[in-house]
Scaffold this motif. Structure first.
Motif, PDB file in Angstrom:
ATOM      1  N   ASN A   1      -0.488  -5.538   3.853  1.00 48.79           N
ATOM      2  CA  ASN A   1       0.408  -5.398   2.764  1.00 48.79           C
ATOM      3  C   ASN A   1       0.673  -7.072   2.526  1.00 48.79           C
ATOM      4  O   ASN A   1       0.943  -7.498   1.519  1.00 48.79           O
ATOM      5  CB  ASN A   1       1.721  -4.874   3.134  1.00 48.79           C
TER       6      ASN A   1
ATOM      7  N   ARG B   1      -2.931   5.006  -0.424  1.00 51.59           N
ATOM      8  CA  ARG B   1      -4.084   3.828  -0.332  1.00 51.59           C
ATOM      9  C   ARG B   1      -4.352   3.581   1.089  1.00 51.59           C
ATOM     10  O   ARG B   1      -5.499   3.219   1.337  1.00 51.59           O
ATOM     11  CB  ARG B   1      -3.538   2.678  -1.435  1.00 51.59           C
ATOM     12  N   TRP B   2      -3.209   3.523   1.736  1.00 51.75           N
ATOM     13  CA  TRP B   2      -3.493   3.182   3.357  1.00 51.75           C
ATOM     14  C   TRP B   2      -4.182   4.267   4.074  1.00 51.75           C
ATOM     15  O   TRP B   2      -5.171   3.934   4.673  1.00 51.75           O
ATOM     16  CB  TRP B   2      -2.037   3.034   4.022  1.00 51.75           C
TER      17      TRP B   2
ATOM     18  N   SER C   1      -8.707   0.675  -4.552  1.00 50.83           N
ATOM     19  CA  SER C   1      -7.948   1.664  -3.897  1.00 50.83           C
ATOM     20  C   SER C   1      -6.936   2.376  -4.997  1.00 50.83           C
ATOM     21  O   SER C   1      -6.582   3.462  -4.703  1.00 50.83           O
ATOM     22  CB  SER C   1      -7.120   0.851  -2.814  1.00 50.83           C
TER      23      SER C   1
ATOM     24  N   LEU D   1       0.747  -1.299   0.004  1.00 46.66           N
ATOM     25  CA  LEU D   1       0.014   0.067   0.032  1.00 46.66           C
ATOM     26  C   LEU D   1       0.927   1.371  -0.088  1.00 46.66           C
ATOM     27  O   LEU D   1       1.786   1.223   0.656  1.00 46.66           O
ATOM     28  CB  LEU D   1      -0.893  -0.106   1.137  1.00 46.66           C
TER      29      LEU D   1
ATOM     30  N   ASN E   1      -7.950  -3.836  -3.767  1.00 44.33           N
ATOM     31  CA  ASN E   1      -6.824  -3.673  -4.186  1.00 44.33           C
ATOM     32  C   ASN E   1      -6.820  -2.755  -5.535  1.00 44.33           C
ATOM     33  O   ASN E   1      -6.252  -1.652  -5.683  1.00 44.33           O
ATOM     34  CB  ASN E   1      -5.908  -4.823  -4.609  1.00 44.33           C
TER      35      ASN E   1
END
Length: 285
Positions: free
Chosen positions: A47, A15-16, A261, A11, A258
């Motif tokens: 991750n 994104r995180w 994001s 990430l 995934n």
């Protein structure tokens, strides 16, 4: 942020930031007297899950710079069991829809299925044979919106036909997405699915194949086919390795999380075909 060298599946900070509030709240809700201290970084747990999803390795083969594989799988299983993974997926889907200029609540859906082979650790009771495609394994039944974003997913034995699974998908759509009033399917879904849709207030329309030689893009149908292609970019989904069907379903949610994001942060995923940001998902109307 971890001090180790980054993997392509890791990430980014952006994104995180999209998913951190949900997981931080999840962890905070579980603190209390006598609760052991949480020593593992939630970002590293995610991750590791994305690494497995994208590369297709077994949990035990996670690189040693991730948290222990048993710990990672424990989080994966807990987030599946309490609905956290699905809730996180749904949150990202709503944000992508809004970013595309649409309402968060969808009004239309496209249904399809995909049969995949299973690994040797999958119990025979959850497998079956897709007689049409000559595949022994499991079948993923999915419903997407018109952008190709996942609305519902079921994992069954490959022997389960599209029509009974389609009725169940429509039931789920009616409960989880009551605004859906239109759905498109292929010829594999029988009239019973159309009739069942009427009882739920969903008009089901069959998009028939074009009676001509060569490849032809079918209206509406291409959207869900593209989504199945997105899923197959994640090697963990190229074959069903999960012992439990519900864990397999959750792996689909992580694959779509995934993808979404990256869409929201305008980050590309390198593939043999193209970059994700060039697919135009945010420009579809």
């Amino acid at each position: 942020m971890s001090s180790r060298r980054a993997y392509p599946s890791d990430l980014s900070d952006a994104r995180w930031a999209l998913i951190e509030p949900t997981l931080t709240a999840w962890r905070a809700a579980r603190r209390g007297p006598g609760t052991a201290a949480r020593v593992h970084d939630l970002r590293e747990i995610v991750n590791a899950i994305l690494y497995v999803c994208r590369t297709g390795i077994t949990w035990a083969y996670l690189p040693h710079d991730f948290p222990p594989h048993k710990t990672v799988y424990d989080y994966y299983a807990k987030w599946e069991a309490d609905g956290t993974a699905e809730a996180l997926h749904d949150l990202l889907r709503d944000r992508v829809r809004v970013a595309s200029g649409r309402e968060a609540a969808p009004t239309a859906a496209i249904l399809d299925s995909q049969s995949v082979k299973t690994s040797c650790n999958v119990n025979e009771s959850s497998q079956g044979i897709d007689a049409g495609k000559k595949i022994k394994g499991r079948k993923r039944h999915i419903a997407t919106d018109v952008l190709g974003l996942l609305l519902a997913v079921m994992v069954t034995a490959a022997s389960v036909q599209d029509s009974p699974a389609g009725r169940q998908l429509l039931d789920h759509l009616a409960v989880a997405h009551p605004t859906v009033s239109m759905a498109w399917v292929d010829g594999g879904y029988k009239n019973e699915v159309l009739r069942h849709g009427v009882t739920l207030g969903i008009r089901v329309k069959v998009v028939k194949r074009i009676a001509a030689k060569g490849f032809h893009v079918l209206p509406r149908r291409w959207v869900v086919e593209r989504t199945l292609g997105w899923l197959m970019q994640h090697r963990r989904l190229a074959r069903d390795y999960e012992t439990l069907p519900q864990r397999s379903r959750t792996m689909v949610h992580w694959a779509m999380a995934n993808i979404m994001s990256r869409v929201l942060t305008d980050e590309s995923t390198q593939t043999w075909r193209n970059d994700l940001h060039k697919t135009g998902i945010l420009s579809q109307k």
